[in-house]
Every structure is written in C-alpha cells, then in structure tokens.
Write a protein that holds these residues in place. Structure first.
Motif, PDB file in Angstrom:
ATOM      1  N   ASN A  16     -20.261 -33.705  18.228  1.00  0.00           N
ATOM      2  CA  ASN A  16     -21.397 -33.101  17.495  1.00  0.00           C
ATOM      3  C   ASN A  16     -22.633 -33.665  17.959  1.00  0.00           C
ATOM      4  O   ASN A  16     -23.521 -33.065  17.860  1.00  0.00           O
ATOM      5  CB  ASN A  16     -21.028 -33.421  15.789  1.00  0.00           C
ATOM      6  CG  ASN A  16     -20.252 -32.968  15.168  1.00  0.00           C
ATOM      7  OD1 ASN A  16     -20.555 -31.770  14.913  1.00  0.00           O
ATOM      8  ND2 ASN A  16     -18.978 -33.447  14.673  1.00  0.00           N
ATOM      9  N   GLN A  17     -22.602 -34.663  18.787  1.00  0.00           N
ATOM     10  CA  GLN A  17     -23.801 -35.186  19.489  1.00  0.00           C
ATOM     11  C   GLN A  17     -24.221 -34.253  20.551  1.00  0.00           C
ATOM     12  O   GLN A  17     -25.391 -33.784  20.725  1.00  0.00           O
ATOM     13  CB  GLN A  17     -23.561 -36.547  19.885  1.00  0.00           C
ATOM     14  CG  GLN A  17     -24.693 -37.088  20.953  1.00  0.00           C
ATOM     15  CD  GLN A  17     -25.926 -37.569  19.990  1.00  0.00           C
ATOM     16  OE1 GLN A  17     -25.650 -38.367  19.100  1.00  0.00           O
ATOM     17  NE2 GLN A  17     -27.091 -36.664  20.338  1.00  0.00           N
ATOM     18  N   ARG A  18     -23.149 -33.582  21.347  1.00  0.00           N
ATOM     19  CA  ARG A  18     -23.390 -32.603  22.207  1.00  0.00           C
ATOM     20  C   ARG A  18     -24.034 -31.250  21.642  1.00  0.00           C
ATOM     21  O   ARG A  18     -24.830 -30.543  21.896  1.00  0.00           O
ATOM     22  CB  ARG A  18     -21.950 -32.409  23.027  1.00  0.00           C
ATOM     23  CG  ARG A  18     -22.353 -31.488  24.190  1.00  0.00           C
ATOM     24  CD  ARG A  18     -23.458 -31.763  25.191  1.00  0.00           C
ATOM     25  NE  ARG A  18     -23.878 -30.830  26.227  1.00  0.00           N
ATOM     26  CZ  ARG A  18     -24.954 -30.629  26.890  1.00  0.00           C
ATOM     27  NH1 ARG A  18     -26.095 -31.359  26.369  1.00  0.00           N
ATOM     28  NH2 ARG A  18     -24.884 -29.898  27.723  1.00  0.00           N
ATOM     29  N   ALA A  19     -23.372 -30.901  20.416  1.00  0.00           N
ATOM     30  CA  ALA A  19     -23.775 -29.545  19.703  1.00  0.00           C
ATOM     31  C   ALA A  19     -25.154 -30.006  19.230  1.00  0.00           C
ATOM     32  O   ALA A  19     -25.958 -28.965  19.298  1.00  0.00           O
ATOM     33  CB  ALA A  19     -22.895 -29.478  18.654  1.00  0.00           C
ATOM     34  N   LEU A  20     -25.618 -31.019  18.863  1.00  0.00           N
ATOM     35  CA  LEU A  20     -26.933 -31.266  18.412  1.00  0.00           C
ATOM     36  C   LEU A  20     -27.818 -31.077  19.627  1.00  0.00           C
ATOM     37  O   LEU A  20     -28.877 -30.496  19.456  1.00  0.00           O
ATOM     38  CB  LEU A  20     -27.141 -32.681  17.631  1.00  0.00           C
ATOM     39  CG  LEU A  20     -28.360 -33.142  17.185  1.00  0.00           C
ATOM     40  CD1 LEU A  20     -28.862 -32.058  16.289  1.00  0.00           C
ATOM     41  CD2 LEU A  20     -28.287 -34.384  16.601  1.00  0.00           C
TER      42      LEU A  20
END
Length: 315
Positions: free
Chosen positions: A72-76
C-alpha cells in the motif's frame, strides 16, 4: 544445434491476461492462485497504482500486515490525479496503509497515512495515536467476509459491541461482551473502515465496523449479576459509579439477538427481535471482585428495595 528454447527464458504475460486470471481467482475463492497472480501483476505492471493496491488488498485480507504496508505504501506513491478523480480525491491505499501500520504499531507511518488520506490532526509527532475519535459499534468475530480471501477472526460468537475509537483503525471495547464472544471489556481491536450496517447512538445512525484483529487482550474478569427491585435510573447511577472507577457494566437483559441480515443492516428495519422477558435485570459487569463488591455495596445502601440475587464470575 537444437532449436529448442531454454526454459529459463520466460516471456512475461500481458498485464490484461494476468488481470483476468486475478479476477477469476477472486471469483473462485482460490487464494493460492490469487497470491500467485498478485505477485505476477506486480512484475508485469510495476508502475501501475492498481497492481499494488489490489495486491495490498489481498495482503490485508490475509492479515499479512508487513506485506500489506509495503504494497500500500507503493500504491500510495503511484497514486495520480487520474486515480484521485476516480476515488473522490482520497487514496484508498492510504487508508489501508494506516490499518496495516496500526496493526504493526508503526505510528509514524500510520500518522503519515491518515494525513495522506486527508484526515486532520495526525501529522504531529511519531508516538502512539490515542485520540478521542468518538463512540463506534464494532462487530467482533464477524460472520461475513468483506474482502475476497479474507481470514476472519474467530475468538467466539459474533457480537456488535460499543467501543471508544482511539484512531481511524483501532478502538477499545467499552461494552461488556458476552463470554461466548471470547472478548472482554477493554480489549483493543483493529477494525476495518468500510461500514457494515448501522446502529443508533444518541438519536443518530452510526456505522458498524468489522473487527480485523485483536491487538491487545484485556485481563479484566467478566461477571454476571441478577438484580431485582431496581429502576432504570438506579442502573444509570450504578453505571456512572463503576465507570468513574474504570469498570464496565451492560444491561444484558435488554440485549436483542438479531439474525445476520439484520445485524449487517439497520436493526430498525425488517422484522423485530424481541428481548426475552425477565422479572430481574441481568447485568454484565467487568472488574475485579473486590472493586465490584465495594461499589455495589455502596450503591445498594441508599436503595433498600434493591437486591443482588446473584453475582457470578463467568471468565
């Protein structure tokens, strides 16, 4: 020389193919294939928001919080104006990152995630979040998955309890749960952010959230008391007295046992679930015996008609 191609040279599939297999695995509830295709999706479309967001949803559903946080960090980071227009401005990956970070006790990342989602008041400091976010009902041991392949907590029977919400993703149980739930007063819960039904609180409807995990287990014992000769006003005084000492009380004789459909909707709609009749109030109490005995005795001194028929330790 043979014209055979060495098997080590594997051609990457088109993202559309992988996406189709990913969706088919979700529809078939095939978690093994879903995990495989989620990883493949990150390989064939590594710069696409949806690759990381969908893979992060799977990690969330399986309770793999380190992996969920990373995805989710990368998606953000890949969230663009195009996705912002689709999701109304706020990145759902930020919310799921906040949940994962809360589960891991990574409060600095949780604060960053809530701020990225657009919530105010979480950008100061890096310490634990313990804000007053109001009262919220949480469904413990939820009986329905809200995500494909979701692992549901299974400490006991399903129940909706009231909680002190301390952040957007965690809350402390303020009710006295039934012992069959396997939960206690002041358990700390990680909960999802998608509403799953409603309940009334001070005349307004509030959303019910599903428990994702118990973060901290309370050791406060659960008791059951039967009381006769009391009025509702007497019970309110008892609740206030116990509450000031950090103890819990609930009127179990007024509990409405609802079917799953009503529990996931609004209890005011559909058929009624009447509480069983009783000549006595049945109370759920939370606290240590010496504290409960002292406070109940003080409460009864000015109420000669009140009788405590029984006080039983449940667990």
């Amino acid at each position: 020389m043979s014209g055979r191609v060495w098997s080590g040279f594997k051609k990457k599939r088109a993202p559309r193919q992988v996406w189709g297999d990913w969706q088919a695995a979700n529809e078939a509830s095939d978690v093994e294939s879903a995990e495989k295709y989620a990883s493949e999706l990150l390989e064939v479309a590594p710069e696409v928001f949806f690759s990381w967001f969908e893979a992060g949803l799977l990690s969330k559903a399986r309770g793999n919080w380190p992996e969920s946080a990373q995805r989710n960090q990368r998606a953000l980071e890949l969230f663009t104006e195009r996705e912002a227009a689709e999701f109304g401005g706020a990145s759902p990956a930020a919310w799921n990152l906040g949940i994962a970070a809360t589960a891991l006790g990574d409060w600095a990342t949780a604060r960053t995630a809530w701020t990225a989602y657009g919530l105010a008041g979480f950008d100061d400091g890096a310490g634990p979040i313990d804000d007053d976010c109001g009262m919220a009902p949480v469904r413990i041991n939820p009986d329905r998955a809200s995500l494909p392949h979701q692992l549901l907590p299974a400490a006991g029977e399903t129940e909706v309890v009231w909680c002190w919400r301390r952040s957007p993703a965690h809350a402390v149980i303020s009710s006295v749960p039934m012992p069959e739930s396997g939960h206690r007063f002041r358990d700390v819960l990680l909960h999802d952010g998608e509403p799953q039904g409603t309940r009334l609180y001070e005349g307004r409807e509030v959303s019910v959230f599903n428990e994702l995990e118990r973060l901290e287990a309370s050791e406060i014992p659960t008791w059951q008391a039967q009381i006769t000769g009391a009025e509702q006003s007497d019970l309110q005084v008892l609740a206030d007295t116990l509450g000031r000492r950090g103890l819990g009380v609930d009127e179990w004789s007024g509990i409405r046992m609802m079917c799953s459909d009503c529990s996931h909707g609004s209890p005011r709609e559909g058929h009624d679930h009447a509480a069983p009749a009783s000549d006595a109030f049945v109370l759920g109490l939370a606290g240590h015996e010496s504290d409960l005995d002292q406070l109940i005795d003080e409460w009864r001194r000015s109420r000669p008609t009140v009788e405590v028929v029984s006080l039983e330790l449940l667990w």
